[in-house]
Design a protein around this motif. Sequence first.
Motif, PDB file in Angstrom:
ATOM      1  N   LEU A 542       0.858  -1.183   0.000  1.00  0.00           N
ATOM      2  CA  LEU A 542       0.000   0.000   0.000  1.00  0.00           C
ATOM      3  C   LEU A 542       0.897   1.237   0.000  1.00  0.00           C
ATOM      4  O   LEU A 542       1.836   1.336   0.797  1.00  0.00           O
ATOM      5  CB  LEU A 542      -0.900  -0.010   1.230  1.00  0.00           C
ATOM      6  CG  LEU A 542      -1.873   1.175   1.390  1.00  0.00           C
ATOM      7  CD1 LEU A 542      -2.890   1.205   0.240  1.00  0.00           C
ATOM      8  CD2 LEU A 542      -2.577   1.096   2.744  1.00  0.00           C
ATOM      9  N   VAL A 543       0.613   2.167  -0.898  1.00  0.00           N
ATOM     10  CA  VAL A 543       1.450   3.362  -1.048  1.00  0.00           C
ATOM     11  C   VAL A 543       0.599   4.591  -0.750  1.00  0.00           C
ATOM     12  O   VAL A 543      -0.383   4.868  -1.445  1.00  0.00           O
ATOM     13  CB  VAL A 543       2.027   3.461  -2.478  1.00  0.00           C
ATOM     14  CG1 VAL A 543       2.922   4.698  -2.602  1.00  0.00           C
ATOM     15  CG2 VAL A 543       2.794   2.203  -2.837  1.00  0.00           C
ATOM     16  N   LEU A 544       0.982   5.335   0.291  1.00  0.00           N
ATOM     17  CA  LEU A 544       0.365   6.624   0.629  1.00  0.00           C
ATOM     18  C   LEU A 544       1.408   7.718   0.399  1.00  0.00           C
ATOM     19  O   LEU A 544       2.583   7.543   0.739  1.00  0.00           O
ATOM     20  CB  LEU A 544      -0.104   6.640   2.078  1.00  0.00           C
ATOM     21  CG  LEU A 544      -1.039   5.500   2.518  1.00  0.00           C
ATOM     22  CD1 LEU A 544      -1.406   5.673   3.990  1.00  0.00           C
ATOM     23  CD2 LEU A 544      -2.280   5.445   1.661  1.00  0.00           C
ATOM     24  N   TYR A 545       0.978   8.873  -0.099  1.00  0.00           N
ATOM     25  CA  TYR A 545       1.940   9.913  -0.487  1.00  0.00           C
ATOM     26  C   TYR A 545       1.235  11.264  -0.496  1.00  0.00           C
ATOM     27  O   TYR A 545       0.000  11.352  -0.511  1.00  0.00           O
ATOM     28  CB  TYR A 545       2.497   9.615  -1.891  1.00  0.00           C
ATOM     29  CG  TYR A 545       1.412   9.430  -2.918  1.00  0.00           C
ATOM     30  CD1 TYR A 545       0.959  10.495  -3.683  1.00  0.00           C
ATOM     31  CD2 TYR A 545       0.790   8.182  -3.075  1.00  0.00           C
ATOM     32  CE1 TYR A 545      -0.076  10.338  -4.592  1.00  0.00           C
ATOM     33  CE2 TYR A 545      -0.250   8.019  -3.987  1.00  0.00           C
ATOM     34  CZ  TYR A 545      -0.678   9.097  -4.741  1.00  0.00           C
ATOM     35  OH  TYR A 545      -1.710   8.945  -5.639  1.00  0.00           O
ATOM     36  N   THR A 546       2.012  12.316  -0.525  1.00  0.00           N
ATOM     37  CA  THR A 546       1.449  13.670  -0.641  1.00  0.00           C
ATOM     38  C   THR A 546       1.616  14.176  -2.071  1.00  0.00           C
ATOM     39  O   THR A 546       2.358  13.608  -2.874  1.00  0.00           O
ATOM     40  CB  THR A 546       2.123  14.639   0.351  1.00  0.00           C
ATOM     41  OG1 THR A 546       3.534  14.636   0.132  1.00  0.00           O
ATOM     42  CG2 THR A 546       1.827  14.239   1.778  1.00  0.00           C
ATOM     43  N   ASP A 547       0.950  15.286  -2.359  1.00  0.00           N
ATOM     44  CA  ASP A 547       0.872  15.732  -3.750  1.00  0.00           C
ATOM     45  C   ASP A 547       2.202  16.211  -4.320  1.00  0.00           C
ATOM     46  O   ASP A 547       2.357  16.313  -5.543  1.00  0.00           O
ATOM     47  CB  ASP A 547      -0.196  16.811  -3.923  1.00  0.00           C
ATOM     48  CG  ASP A 547       0.047  18.020  -3.021  1.00  0.00           C
ATOM     49  OD1 ASP A 547       1.099  18.093  -2.357  1.00  0.00           O
ATOM     50  OD2 ASP A 547      -0.839  18.899  -2.966  1.00  0.00           O
ATOM     51  N   GLY A 548       3.180  16.533  -3.457  1.00  0.00           N
ATOM     52  CA  GLY A 548       4.488  16.938  -3.966  1.00  0.00           C
ATOM     53  C   GLY A 548       5.161  15.871  -4.811  1.00  0.00           C
ATOM     54  O   GLY A 548       6.024  16.167  -5.631  1.00  0.00           O
ATOM     55  N   LEU A 549       4.736  14.615  -4.640  1.00  0.00           N
ATOM     56  CA  LEU A 549       5.323  13.513  -5.399  1.00  0.00           C
ATOM     57  C   LEU A 549       4.744  13.407  -6.804  1.00  0.00           C
ATOM     58  O   LEU A 549       5.373  12.831  -7.692  1.00  0.00           O
ATOM     59  CB  LEU A 549       5.108  12.198  -4.642  1.00  0.00           C
ATOM     60  CG  LEU A 549       5.849  10.962  -5.145  1.00  0.00           C
ATOM     61  CD1 LEU A 549       7.355  11.164  -5.100  1.00  0.00           C
ATOM     62  CD2 LEU A 549       5.451   9.728  -4.332  1.00  0.00           C
ATOM     63  N   VAL A 550       3.568  13.975  -7.039  1.00  0.00           N
ATOM     64  CA  VAL A 550       2.899  13.753  -8.322  1.00  0.00           C
ATOM     65  C   VAL A 550       2.513  15.039  -9.046  1.00  0.00           C
ATOM     66  O   VAL A 550       2.268  15.011 -10.252  1.00  0.00           O
ATOM     67  CB  VAL A 550       1.633  12.887  -8.133  1.00  0.00           C
ATOM     68  CG1 VAL A 550       2.016  11.474  -7.747  1.00  0.00           C
ATOM     69  CG2 VAL A 550       0.683  13.499  -7.101  1.00  0.00           C
ATOM     70  N   GLU A 554       2.907  21.626 -15.310  1.00  0.00           N
ATOM     71  CA  GLU A 554       2.743  21.464 -16.748  1.00  0.00           C
ATOM     72  C   GLU A 554       1.994  20.185 -17.110  1.00  0.00           C
ATOM     73  O   GLU A 554       1.827  19.883 -18.293  1.00  0.00           O
ATOM     74  CB  GLU A 554       4.115  21.477 -17.426  1.00  0.00           C
ATOM     75  CG  GLU A 554       4.886  22.782 -17.208  1.00  0.00           C
ATOM     76  CD  GLU A 554       6.255  22.766 -17.851  1.00  0.00           C
ATOM     77  OE1 GLU A 554       6.600  21.709 -18.441  1.00  0.00           O
ATOM     78  OE2 GLU A 554       6.954  23.785 -17.782  1.00  0.00           O
ATOM     79  N   GLN A 555       1.578  19.403 -16.120  1.00  0.00           N
ATOM     80  CA  GLN A 555       0.894  18.147 -16.399  1.00  0.00           C
ATOM     81  C   GLN A 555      -0.318  17.984 -15.477  1.00  0.00           C
ATOM     82  O   GLN A 555      -0.422  18.652 -14.442  1.00  0.00           O
ATOM     83  CB  GLN A 555       1.848  16.957 -16.210  1.00  0.00           C
ATOM     84  CG  GLN A 555       2.986  16.913 -17.229  1.00  0.00           C
ATOM     85  CD  GLN A 555       3.866  15.706 -17.028  1.00  0.00           C
ATOM     86  OE1 GLN A 555       4.059  15.241 -15.906  1.00  0.00           O
ATOM     87  NE2 GLN A 555       4.392  15.177 -18.124  1.00  0.00           N
ATOM     88  N   LEU A 556      -1.203  17.058 -15.874  1.00  0.00           N
ATOM     89  CA  LEU A 556      -2.347  16.735 -15.039  1.00  0.00           C
ATOM     90  C   LEU A 556      -1.918  15.856 -13.871  1.00  0.00           C
ATOM     91  O   LEU A 556      -0.890  15.165 -13.930  1.00  0.00           O
ATOM     92  CB  LEU A 556      -3.409  16.007 -15.873  1.00  0.00           C
ATOM     93  CG  LEU A 556      -4.019  16.798 -17.054  1.00  0.00           C
ATOM     94  CD1 LEU A 556      -4.924  15.875 -17.870  1.00  0.00           C
ATOM     95  CD2 LEU A 556      -4.775  18.011 -16.552  1.00  0.00           C
ATOM     96  N   LEU A 557      -2.745  15.868 -12.820  1.00  0.00           N
ATOM     97  CA  LEU A 557      -2.469  15.024 -11.667  1.00  0.00           C
ATOM     98  C   LEU A 557      -2.439  13.548 -12.074  1.00  0.00           C
ATOM     99  O   LEU A 557      -1.617  12.773 -11.578  1.00  0.00           O
ATOM    100  CB  LEU A 557      -3.539  15.257 -10.595  1.00  0.00           C
ATOM    101  CG  LEU A 557      -3.415  14.423  -9.321  1.00  0.00           C
ATOM    102  CD1 LEU A 557      -2.130  14.751  -8.583  1.00  0.00           C
ATOM    103  CD2 LEU A 557      -4.622  14.655  -8.420  1.00  0.00           C
ATOM    104  N   ASP A 558      -3.302  13.166 -13.005  1.00  0.00           N
ATOM    105  CA  ASP A 558      -3.327  11.778 -13.455  1.00  0.00           C
ATOM    106  C   ASP A 558      -1.989  11.355 -14.062  1.00  0.00           C
ATOM    107  O   ASP A 558      -1.588  10.190 -13.948  1.00  0.00           O
ATOM    108  CB  ASP A 558      -4.435  11.579 -14.493  1.00  0.00           C
ATOM    109  CG  ASP A 558      -5.818  11.642 -13.854  1.00  0.00           C
ATOM    110  OD1 ASP A 558      -5.890  11.909 -12.644  1.00  0.00           O
ATOM    111  OD2 ASP A 558      -6.812  11.429 -14.564  1.00  0.00           O
TER     112      ASP A 558
END
Length: 602
Positions: A542-550, A554-558
């Motif tokens: 299971l991988v939990l992370y904050t938005d700084g990783l993704v 210039e790109q979508l969150l997806d």
Amino acid sequence: MVLQSDLIGDAVLGVLSDPRRLRSVRRLLGGPVPDEAFDRVAMLVHKLVDAPMCVVCLVDEDRQSLAGQVGVPDPLASAREMPLTHSFSRHVVVAGEMLAVSDVRDDPRMRDNPMIRQIGAIAYAGAPITDPDGLIVGTLCAIDLEPRVWTPSEIALLSELAEVCSSEVCLRIARTAEEEARRAAESAHQQLELLAELTESLAATMDVDEAMRRLGDIVTAALADWCVVAVADDPGGPAHVSAAHRDPERAADMARLAEVAAGSGADLRAMLQAVRRGRRTVRTADGAADLGSRISDAELAEVTTRAGFGAALIVPVISPVRHRALGAILLVNRLDRRAFTGAEEWTAAEVGRRAGLAVENSRLYREQRHVAEVLQRSLLTELPAIPGIDLHARYLPAQDGAAVGGDWYDAFVQPDGSVMVAVGDVSGHDIEAAATMGQLRNLVRGDAYGRDEEPGALLSALDQALDGLRVSASATAVLARVRRSWSGYAVGFANAGHPPPLLLLPDGTVQVWWVPPEPLLGLPPREPRTTTHRYVPAGSTLVLYTDGLVEDREQLLDDGIGRLCTVLRDHAGRPGDELCDRLVEVAPRRSDDIALLLVRLT
């Protein structure tokens, strides 16, 4: 006892050395030689006064220039100048009025003049030529080779034509002054541009070595042919030494020079340290003679000779905070270039002050980052050792600003054996965000520990606590409870506006746990939060992370989540710590903190 003749001599020297008068003379001396306009005036006097020699002369502090002349024999006519000792006109400057002498051999002021013997000068008449301030800069004079009584009409003619010369002189001085002002303004503008560019460039980095490299590139492009910069944060600490040359082909020499100068026994470093200790500028017209002669290291001497060791200037790098010298900058021009001007010396001193500010900013930034990072680490949880569940985490501060922020992760075991895991993100990445994060994490722990409620209910209770306790917070979070089940693990989780958890299955496939969005934490409580249940086979991660990783502007969150899924699939068999490293590597440039928690369910 002071003799009257001594006082007279001092007065003469004072008139001839008047800085305002000399400024006008030297503005004129830069003009054309021979000067057609003044030659024509001399020819006119020659014809009208019938004198064998006529001269328009400019009287400097130690020489007399023949701006225009007729009848003067060589080599004086070709050289267009003579020592001041050979000048009759200097006495006009001192007297402040026209002089007409029938026989200079009978005049106490002139009878020892070498021109009597060299060119046979006997009679002299000279009318003053004045600048715009009325100061005498020279004379229009006539010289005869035999005794002569100058008539009133001849004296009047000389005076009138001297006025014509004065008008021309005033016009030329005005043009020269205007050109000097234009050049000074242009130079000042260039120096201000240099300092502005330097300030902007130094402000863009907090690394001392990079800042000094940038300084060298800017200075050698506009102020000197090459330079050496040596600075140290602490008096006894190691020096950061860099060198730069205007000629790109000298880059290897400069790299070697910096390396040698950084050595403890290098002569060049000793020179820089002497300036650093004295906190004063050292300026030389001939660096090869004045500074280069002090270099005993053969390789250093060879490199500096190839670079061109001419006029040199060493300025201290001064700390505006601690008010002490941190180092020095050596600026050097090639042998074929002029010495540094006073304006350039001022600019170089200002460069030293701004370099000192850059060094202090770097030091304070490092100290702030260290304190902030210690604070951040103290707020993060030490992951527990849990049989059957392998936990791995990473926290990376934003690349900009202090190394502290509002991202966090947590994991703890409940009395019933279930495991609570959480990742959250308080808005901001500063000390205030870190403090809020600490409060929020402690509220999650305190509220959840020992209770059997679902994660959704626990986050609803957290909303009420934040509202009732007036904790000003805006945060996203995922809270999950992991329980063992007969077929693996049961995971219930609640998501408060946070990026979706990821699940890496034993067969290498990756699930993205999207759920309907729910409000951020810290907003006024409304509907109860929901809990989503998933059943997970053993061997999953299971991988939990904050938005700084993704997140990437210039790109979508997806797209960012897709990158993580690819890494998980490609490195599914890697150990937990290595998998964390691979996930962090694909993060975009970090303008935000990153918190990452891997939960391996064996």
